[in-house]
Write a protein that holds these residues in place. Structure first.
Motif, mmCIF file in Angstrom:
data_model
loop_
_atom_site.group_PDB
_atom_site.id
_atom_site.type_symbol
_atom_site.label_atom_id
_atom_site.label_comp_id
_atom_site.label_asym_id
_atom_site.label_seq_id
_atom_site.Cartn_x
_atom_site.Cartn_y
_atom_site.Cartn_z
ATOM 1 N N MET A 39 -16.022 10.068 -39.068
ATOM 2 C CA MET A 39 -16.134 11.371 -39.692
ATOM 3 C C MET A 39 -14.748 12.033 -39.692
ATOM 4 O O MET A 39 -14.074 12.062 -38.676
ATOM 5 C CB MET A 39 -17.151 12.201 -38.916
ATOM 6 C CG MET A 39 -17.587 13.447 -39.612
ATOM 7 S SD MET A 39 -18.879 14.302 -38.687
ATOM 8 C CE MET A 39 -20.164 14.309 -39.887
ATOM 9 N N SER A 40 -14.340 12.576 -40.823
ATOM 10 C CA SER A 40 -13.017 13.186 -40.947
ATOM 11 C C SER A 40 -12.993 14.569 -40.295
ATOM 12 O O SER A 40 -14.032 15.205 -40.104
ATOM 13 C CB SER A 40 -12.629 13.300 -42.418
ATOM 14 O OG SER A 40 -13.408 14.300 -43.046
ATOM 15 N N THR A 41 -11.776 15.032 -40.006
ATOM 16 C CA THR A 41 -11.610 16.376 -39.434
ATOM 17 C C THR A 41 -12.172 17.415 -40.382
ATOM 18 O O THR A 41 -12.815 18.377 -39.948
ATOM 19 C CB THR A 41 -10.116 16.651 -39.168
ATOM 20 O OG1 THR A 41 -9.601 15.645 -38.305
ATOM 21 C CG2 THR A 41 -9.914 18.018 -38.538
ATOM 22 N N GLU A 42 -11.953 17.242 -41.682
ATOM 23 C CA GLU A 42 -12.441 18.200 -42.664
ATOM 24 C C GLU A 42 -13.959 18.272 -42.670
ATOM 25 O O GLU A 42 -14.539 19.361 -42.743
ATOM 26 C CB GLU A 42 -11.917 17.856 -44.070
ATOM 27 C CG GLU A 42 -10.442 18.141 -44.255
ATOM 28 C CD GLU A 42 -9.529 17.046 -43.688
ATOM 29 O OE1 GLU A 42 -10.018 15.937 -43.387
ATOM 30 O OE2 GLU A 42 -8.333 17.319 -43.541
ATOM 31 N N SER A 43 -14.639 17.125 -42.572
ATOM 32 C CA SER A 43 -16.102 17.137 -42.576
ATOM 33 C C SER A 43 -16.649 17.723 -41.273
ATOM 34 O O SER A 43 -17.667 18.412 -41.274
ATOM 35 C CB SER A 43 -16.673 15.739 -42.836
ATOM 36 O OG SER A 43 -16.261 14.834 -41.842
ATOM 37 N N ILE A 44 -15.951 17.482 -40.172
ATOM 38 C CA ILE A 44 -16.365 18.075 -38.897
ATOM 39 C C ILE A 44 -16.180 19.586 -38.942
ATOM 40 O O ILE A 44 -17.045 20.348 -38.494
ATOM 41 C CB ILE A 44 -15.582 17.452 -37.723
ATOM 42 C CG1 ILE A 44 -15.970 15.987 -37.568
ATOM 43 C CG2 ILE A 44 -15.838 18.217 -36.421
ATOM 44 C CD1 ILE A 44 -15.067 15.197 -36.650
#
Length: 146
Positions: free
Chosen positions: A1-6
Protein backbone atom coordinates in the motif's frame (compact mmCIF):
# COMPACT_ATOMS: atom_id res chain seq x y z
CA UNK A 1 0.00 0.00 0.00
CA UNK A 2 1.42 3.40 -0.98
CA UNK A 3 1.88 6.33 1.40
CA UNK A 4 -0.74 8.26 -0.57
CA UNK A 5 -3.35 5.51 -0.21
CA UNK A 6 -2.59 5.16 3.50
CA UNK A 7 -2.94 8.94 3.92
CA UNK A 8 -6.25 8.86 2.08
CA UNK A 9 -7.54 6.05 4.31
CA UNK A 10 -6.31 7.87 7.43
CA UNK A 11 -8.16 11.04 6.39
CA UNK A 12 -11.36 9.13 5.56
CA UNK A 13 -11.27 7.46 8.98
CA UNK A 14 -10.05 10.61 10.80
CA UNK A 15 -7.22 8.46 12.14
CA UNK A 16 -3.75 9.98 11.58
CA UNK A 17 -2.19 7.07 13.46
CA UNK A 18 -2.71 4.88 10.38
CA UNK A 19 -0.09 6.98 8.61
CA UNK A 20 2.22 7.23 11.63
CA UNK A 21 2.30 3.44 11.92
CA UNK A 22 3.95 3.23 8.49
CA UNK A 23 6.91 5.44 9.48
CA UNK A 24 9.57 3.26 11.16
CA UNK A 25 11.33 6.16 12.92
CA UNK A 26 8.12 7.46 14.51
CA UNK A 27 7.16 3.93 15.44
CA UNK A 28 10.55 3.20 17.05
CA UNK A 29 10.34 6.33 19.22
CA UNK A 30 6.70 5.71 20.09
CA UNK A 31 5.41 8.90 18.46
CA UNK A 32 1.65 8.79 18.00
CA UNK A 33 -0.89 11.23 16.55
CA UNK A 34 -4.49 12.05 17.23
CA UNK A 35 -6.97 14.41 15.61
CA UNK A 36 -8.12 17.28 17.85
CA UNK A 37 -10.40 20.26 17.20
CA UNK A 38 -7.44 22.50 16.31
CA UNK A 39 -5.53 19.96 14.24
CA UNK A 40 -3.15 17.10 14.89
CA UNK A 41 -1.49 16.53 18.23
CA UNK A 42 1.73 14.53 18.32
CA UNK A 43 2.45 12.56 21.48
CA UNK A 44 5.75 11.13 22.70
CA UNK A 45 5.25 8.72 25.58
CA UNK A 46 8.13 8.69 28.03
CA UNK A 47 10.56 5.76 27.73
CA UNK A 48 13.91 5.29 29.46
CA UNK A 49 15.66 5.16 26.08
CA UNK A 50 14.67 8.81 25.51
CA UNK A 51 16.72 10.08 28.46
CA UNK A 52 19.62 12.29 27.37
CA UNK A 53 21.17 13.12 30.75
CA UNK A 54 20.75 10.35 33.32
CA UNK A 55 22.03 12.60 36.10
CA UNK A 56 19.20 15.07 35.59
CA UNK A 57 16.74 12.65 34.01
CA UNK A 58 16.00 15.00 31.11
CA UNK A 59 14.70 14.03 27.70
CA UNK A 60 17.29 13.90 24.96
CA UNK A 61 17.01 16.98 22.74
CA UNK A 62 16.99 14.74 19.69
CA UNK A 63 13.84 12.95 20.82
CA UNK A 64 12.08 16.29 21.31
CA UNK A 65 13.33 17.42 17.88
CA UNK A 66 12.06 14.18 16.31
CA UNK A 67 8.62 14.78 17.82
CA UNK A 68 8.62 18.36 16.52
CA UNK A 69 9.75 17.46 12.99
CA UNK A 70 7.33 14.53 12.75
CA UNK A 71 4.45 16.71 13.96
CA UNK A 72 5.35 19.42 11.44
CA UNK A 73 5.39 16.97 8.52
CA UNK A 74 2.28 15.05 9.59
CA UNK A 75 0.33 18.28 10.18
CA UNK A 76 1.22 19.52 6.71
CA UNK A 77 0.20 16.20 5.14
CA UNK A 78 -3.03 16.23 7.13
CA UNK A 79 -3.97 19.79 6.10
CA UNK A 80 -2.94 19.91 2.45
CA UNK A 81 -4.75 17.82 -0.12
CA UNK A 82 -2.88 16.41 -3.11
CA UNK A 83 0.52 16.35 -1.47
CA UNK A 84 3.18 13.65 -1.62
CA UNK A 85 5.50 13.06 1.33
CA UNK A 86 7.58 16.26 1.64
CA UNK A 87 11.35 16.34 2.01
CA UNK A 88 13.02 18.28 4.78
CA UNK A 89 15.18 21.12 3.47
CA UNK A 90 16.01 22.42 6.93
CA UNK A 91 14.89 22.03 10.50
CA UNK A 92 15.79 24.29 13.42
CA UNK A 93 14.91 23.80 17.08
CA UNK A 94 14.83 26.30 19.91
CA UNK A 95 14.91 24.54 23.27
CA UNK A 96 13.39 26.77 25.96
CA UNK A 97 13.88 24.44 28.90
CA UNK A 98 14.73 20.86 29.71
CA UNK A 99 12.20 18.22 28.72
CA UNK A 100 11.14 16.17 31.72
CA UNK A 101 10.66 12.40 31.83
CA UNK A 102 6.94 12.48 31.12
CA UNK A 103 4.55 12.54 28.18
CA UNK A 104 5.41 15.26 25.68
CA UNK A 105 2.91 16.71 23.20
CA UNK A 106 3.34 18.79 20.05
CA UNK A 107 1.19 20.71 17.59
CA UNK A 108 2.08 22.53 14.39
CA UNK A 109 0.96 25.45 12.26
CA UNK A 110 1.67 25.86 8.55
CA UNK A 111 3.03 29.40 8.30
CA UNK A 112 3.72 29.43 4.56
CA UNK A 113 2.58 27.17 1.77
CA UNK A 114 3.52 27.64 -1.85
CA UNK A 115 3.50 25.12 -4.69
CA UNK A 116 7.11 24.11 -3.97
CA UNK A 117 7.90 24.92 -0.34
CA UNK A 118 6.13 24.95 3.01
CA UNK A 119 7.24 26.41 6.33
CA UNK A 120 5.80 24.85 9.45
CA UNK A 121 6.24 25.84 13.10
CA UNK A 122 5.80 23.09 15.71
CA UNK A 123 5.68 23.53 19.48
CA UNK A 124 6.25 20.89 22.19
CA UNK A 125 5.01 20.95 25.79
CA UNK A 126 4.23 18.68 28.72
CA UNK A 127 1.00 19.66 30.52
CA UNK A 128 0.22 23.13 29.18
CA UNK A 129 0.53 24.25 25.52
CA UNK A 130 1.10 27.82 26.71
CA UNK A 131 4.26 26.66 28.53
CA UNK A 132 6.37 25.14 25.70
CA UNK A 133 9.63 23.28 26.16
CA UNK A 134 10.74 23.72 22.53
CA UNK A 135 9.73 25.06 19.14
CA UNK A 136 10.82 23.71 15.78
CA UNK A 137 10.82 25.38 12.38
CA UNK A 138 10.61 23.11 9.32
CA UNK A 139 11.34 24.12 5.74
CA UNK A 140 9.86 21.42 3.53
CA UNK A 141 10.20 20.75 -0.19
CA UNK A 142 6.87 19.81 -1.71
CA UNK A 143 6.12 17.60 -4.66
CA UNK A 144 2.65 17.15 -6.09
CA UNK A 145 1.35 13.60 -6.24
CA UNK A 146 1.94 11.97 -9.56
Amino acid sequence: MSTESILKAAREQSNPQLLADTIPYAKALGITFQQEENGLIGKLDFQQLLIGDIGVGSLHGGSVAALLESTAIFSLLWQVEDLALPRTLGFRVEHFRTGRPKITYASAIVTRHSPRVANVRATAWHEDPSDPIATGYANLLLAARS
